[in-house]
Design a protein around this motif. Structure first.
Motif, PDB file in Angstrom:
ATOM      1  N   UNK A  84       1.042  -1.208   0.100  1.00  0.00           N
ATOM      2  CA  UNK A  84      -0.037   0.080   0.091  1.00  0.00           C
ATOM      3  C   UNK A  84       0.695   1.341   0.006  1.00  0.00           C
ATOM      4  N   UNK A  85       2.018   1.298   0.988  1.00  0.00           N
ATOM      5  CA  UNK A  85       2.798   2.616   0.900  1.00  0.00           C
ATOM      6  C   UNK A  85       3.304   2.608  -0.437  1.00  0.00           C
ATOM      7  N   UNK A  86       3.793   1.559  -1.048  1.00  0.00           N
ATOM      8  CA  UNK A  86       4.330   1.643  -2.386  1.00  0.00           C
ATOM      9  C   UNK A  86       3.616   2.138  -3.240  1.00  0.00           C
ATOM     10  N   UNK A 130     -14.975   3.628 -31.178  1.00  0.00           N
ATOM     11  CA  UNK A 130     -13.993   3.386 -30.375  1.00  0.00           C
ATOM     12  C   UNK A 130     -13.042   4.086 -29.655  1.00  0.00           C
ATOM     13  N   UNK A 131     -12.601   5.345 -30.442  1.00  0.00           N
ATOM     14  CA  UNK A 131     -11.908   6.466 -29.893  1.00  0.00           C
ATOM     15  C   UNK A 131     -12.625   7.361 -28.867  1.00  0.00           C
ATOM     16  N   UNK A 132     -14.015   7.392 -29.343  1.00  0.00           N
ATOM     17  CA  UNK A 132     -14.712   8.117 -27.979  1.00  0.00           C
ATOM     18  C   UNK A 132     -14.775   7.074 -26.652  1.00  0.00           C
ATOM     19  N   UNK A 133     -14.936   5.805 -26.910  1.00  0.00           N
ATOM     20  CA  UNK A 133     -14.967   4.955 -25.687  1.00  0.00           C
ATOM     21  C   UNK A 133     -13.539   4.934 -24.891  1.00  0.00           C
ATOM     22  N   UNK A 134     -12.528   4.870 -25.842  1.00  0.00           N
ATOM     23  CA  UNK A 134     -11.386   4.764 -25.156  1.00  0.00           C
ATOM     24  C   UNK A 134     -11.091   6.154 -24.311  1.00  0.00           C
ATOM     25  N   UNK A 135     -11.535   7.001 -24.773  1.00  0.00           N
ATOM     26  CA  UNK A 135     -11.326   8.733 -24.125  1.00  0.00           C
ATOM     27  C   UNK A 135     -11.907   8.548 -23.019  1.00  0.00           C
ATOM     28  N   UNK A 136     -13.306   8.084 -22.888  1.00  0.00           N
ATOM     29  CA  UNK A 136     -14.220   8.034 -21.730  1.00  0.00           C
ATOM     30  C   UNK A 136     -13.577   6.889 -20.531  1.00  0.00           C
ATOM     31  N   UNK A 137     -12.890   6.136 -20.843  1.00  0.00           N
ATOM     32  CA  UNK A 137     -12.240   4.897 -20.117  1.00  0.00           C
ATOM     33  C   UNK A 137     -11.122   5.676 -19.548  1.00  0.00           C
ATOM     34  N   UNK A 138     -10.209   6.362 -20.342  1.00  0.00           N
ATOM     35  CA  UNK A 138      -9.161   7.031 -19.908  1.00  0.00           C
ATOM     36  C   UNK A 138      -9.575   8.032 -18.821  1.00  0.00           C
ATOM     37  N   UNK A 139     -10.495   8.747 -19.072  1.00  0.00           N
ATOM     38  CA  UNK A 139     -10.857   9.755 -18.192  1.00  0.00           C
ATOM     39  C   UNK A 139     -11.486   9.167 -16.878  1.00  0.00           C
ATOM     40  N   UNK A 140     -12.129   8.065 -17.041  1.00  0.00           N
ATOM     41  CA  UNK A 140     -12.540   7.304 -15.678  1.00  0.00           C
ATOM     42  C   UNK A 140     -11.054   6.565 -15.134  1.00  0.00           C
ATOM     43  N   UNK A 141     -10.309   6.275 -15.606  1.00  0.00           N
ATOM     44  CA  UNK A 141      -9.064   5.455 -15.025  1.00  0.00           C
ATOM     45  C   UNK A 141      -8.357   6.688 -14.238  1.00  0.00           C
ATOM     46  N   UNK A 142      -8.096   7.895 -14.895  1.00  0.00           N
ATOM     47  CA  UNK A 142      -7.622   8.819 -14.021  1.00  0.00           C
ATOM     48  C   UNK A 142      -8.294   9.437 -12.857  1.00  0.00           C
ATOM     49  N   UNK A 143      -9.505   9.565 -13.084  1.00  0.00           N
ATOM     50  CA  UNK A 143     -10.315   9.790 -11.914  1.00  0.00           C
ATOM     51  C   UNK A 143     -10.318   8.778 -10.684  1.00  0.00           C
ATOM     52  N   UNK A 144     -10.027   7.277 -11.151  1.00  0.00           N
ATOM     53  CA  UNK A 144     -10.009   6.527 -10.147  1.00  0.00           C
ATOM     54  C   UNK A 144      -8.599   6.524  -9.714  1.00  0.00           C
ATOM     55  N   UNK A 145      -7.707   6.879 -10.435  1.00  0.00           N
ATOM     56  CA  UNK A 145      -6.166   6.582  -9.806  1.00  0.00           C
ATOM     57  C   UNK A 145      -5.947   7.601  -8.876  1.00  0.00           C
ATOM     58  N   UNK A 146      -6.809   9.061  -9.195  1.00  0.00           N
ATOM     59  CA  UNK A 146      -6.804  10.022  -8.237  1.00  0.00           C
ATOM     60  C   UNK A 146      -7.400   9.865  -6.888  1.00  0.00           C
ATOM     61  N   UNK A 147      -8.496   9.107  -7.002  1.00  0.00           N
ATOM     62  CA  UNK A 147      -9.288   8.621  -5.676  1.00  0.00           C
ATOM     63  C   UNK A 147      -8.298   7.659  -4.891  1.00  0.00           C
ATOM     64  N   UNK A 148      -7.695   6.601  -5.723  1.00  0.00           N
ATOM     65  CA  UNK A 148      -6.944   5.745  -4.956  1.00  0.00           C
ATOM     66  C   UNK A 148      -5.651   6.500  -4.033  1.00  0.00           C
ATOM     67  N   UNK A 149      -5.422   7.853  -4.563  1.00  0.00           N
ATOM     68  CA  UNK A 149      -4.394   8.476  -3.602  1.00  0.00           C
ATOM     69  C   UNK A 149      -5.008   8.787  -2.306  1.00  0.00           C
ATOM     70  N   UNK A 150      -6.400   8.546  -1.960  1.00  0.00           N
ATOM     71  CA  UNK A 150      -6.876   8.706  -0.562  1.00  0.00           C
ATOM     72  C   UNK A 150      -7.388   7.604  -0.208  1.00  0.00           C
ATOM     73  N   UNK A 151      -6.880   6.384  -0.546  1.00  0.00           N
ATOM     74  CA  UNK A 151      -7.118   5.147  -0.112  1.00  0.00           C
ATOM     75  C   UNK A 151      -7.197   4.992   1.360  1.00  0.00           C
ATOM     76  N   UNK A 152      -8.146   4.398   2.104  1.00  0.00           N
ATOM     77  CA  UNK A 152      -7.794   4.145   3.380  1.00  0.00           C
ATOM     78  C   UNK A 152      -6.679   3.488   3.859  1.00  0.00           C
ATOM     79  N   UNK A 153      -5.949   3.569   5.030  1.00  0.00           N
ATOM     80  CA  UNK A 153      -4.780   3.289   5.434  1.00  0.00           C
ATOM     81  C   UNK A 153      -5.515   1.445   5.725  1.00  0.00           C
ATOM     82  N   UNK A 154      -4.200   0.600   5.378  1.00  0.00           N
ATOM     83  CA  UNK A 154      -4.533  -0.715   5.498  1.00  0.00           C
ATOM     84  C   UNK A 154      -3.948  -1.257   6.835  1.00  0.00           C
ATOM     85  N   UNK A 155      -4.929  -1.569   7.773  1.00  0.00           N
ATOM     86  CA  UNK A 155      -4.365  -2.180   9.145  1.00  0.00           C
ATOM     87  C   UNK A 155      -5.598  -3.076   9.545  1.00  0.00           C
TER      88      UNK A 155
END
Length: 256
Positions: free
Chosen positions: A158-160, A231-256
């Motif tokens: 998690x720290x990594x 397909x290009x439109x779908x890929x753009x949507x998925x990439x936008x979603x992935x970036x949002x998810x990745x940003x949210x993971x930065x606030x992932x709760x502490x694992x204990x």
């Protein structure tokens, strides 16, 4: 001392595997997707328990089972990813026809591969029925030790992931959180794994998005010209979603 760990673990593994095989018999292209899901989960649970208790198990039996279970699970990956992709697409999405064609092809390949793995399934059933030597340590004591080591690994990964933010680190965290959930579910009765399930689902959604992007990019050169804009439109949507998810993971709760 509680009952020997191998005496407890071996029948658990055999039961999980038999449940997986039962689900595998119901896999169908046009039917409910749940049998494929439960087949994969059953194999994952077996493999996770084997890996968690590895030092206490006979090496030759462990190696044979882990390799074989891995082969049986990997052949289902594409079919599962396409099922998830199809479910995520709206009815009016132009790519649904192409996805359905990919699913039919994937199912044909899966059906053939499962047939070729008949001997692997028989091998696993035979190994799990063999008399395994005792580990000379109680199940409760061994499980407590496994849980402590697993928690340390989760904290480390998690720290990594927080420091690097690499998708592969979040993917690794998802895998070991699954293992903690399966450990609680199968070997620690009364211990809640609800939080692990929530974390697993959050990380799983991110992994699904990554897999969908990779698959669609691979298919792009072979897709009909008239479907390229969709397909290009779908890929753009998925990439936008992935970036949002990745940003949210930065606030992932502490694992204990």
């Amino acid at each position: 001392m509680s009952e020997d760990v191998v005496r407890v673990l071996q029948p658990k593994l055999a039961s999980l595997y038999q449940q997986a095989l039962h689900q595998g018999e119901s896999i169908d292209l046009k039917g409910d997707g749940e049998p494929l899901h439960h087949y994969r989960v059953g194999l994952r649970k077996c493999r996770s328990l084997l890996k968690l208790y590895r030092p206490l198990l006979p090496e030759a039996l462990y190696d044979s089972l882990v390799i074989s279970l891995g082969q049986q699970a990997r052949v289902t990956n594409l079919m599962r990813d396409l099922d998830v992709l199809q479910q995520a697409l709206p009815e009016q999405q132009p790519l649904r026809v192409a996805v359905e064609a990919w699913r039919r092809q994937a199912f044909t390949e899966l059906f053939l591969q499962l047939g070729q793995l008949k001997r692997e399934r028989a091998l696993c059933v035979s190994i799990m029925a063999l008399p395994w030597p005792k580990a000379l340590i109680g199940f409760a004591e061994a499980t407590q030790d496994v849980a402590l080591k697993l928690q340390g690994k989760i904290t480390q990964v998690h720290q990594r992931a927080l420091l690097g933010g690499h998708p592969q680190d979040w993917h690794r965290l998802r895998i070991i959180i699954k293992r903690r959930r399966y450990l609680k579910e199968q070997c620690q009765p009364g211990v809640s794994y609800r939080e692990d399930k929530v974390l697993q689902d959050t990380l799983g959604a991110f992994n699904d998005c990554c897999c969908q992007i990779a698959f669609l990019e691979q298919q792009q050169p072979r897709l009909a010209t008239e479907l390229q804009p969709a397909l290009r439109q779908l890929l753009e949507q998925l990439e936008h979603r992935r970036q949002q998810q990745l940003a949210a993971l930065g606030h992932f709760p502490e694992q204990n």
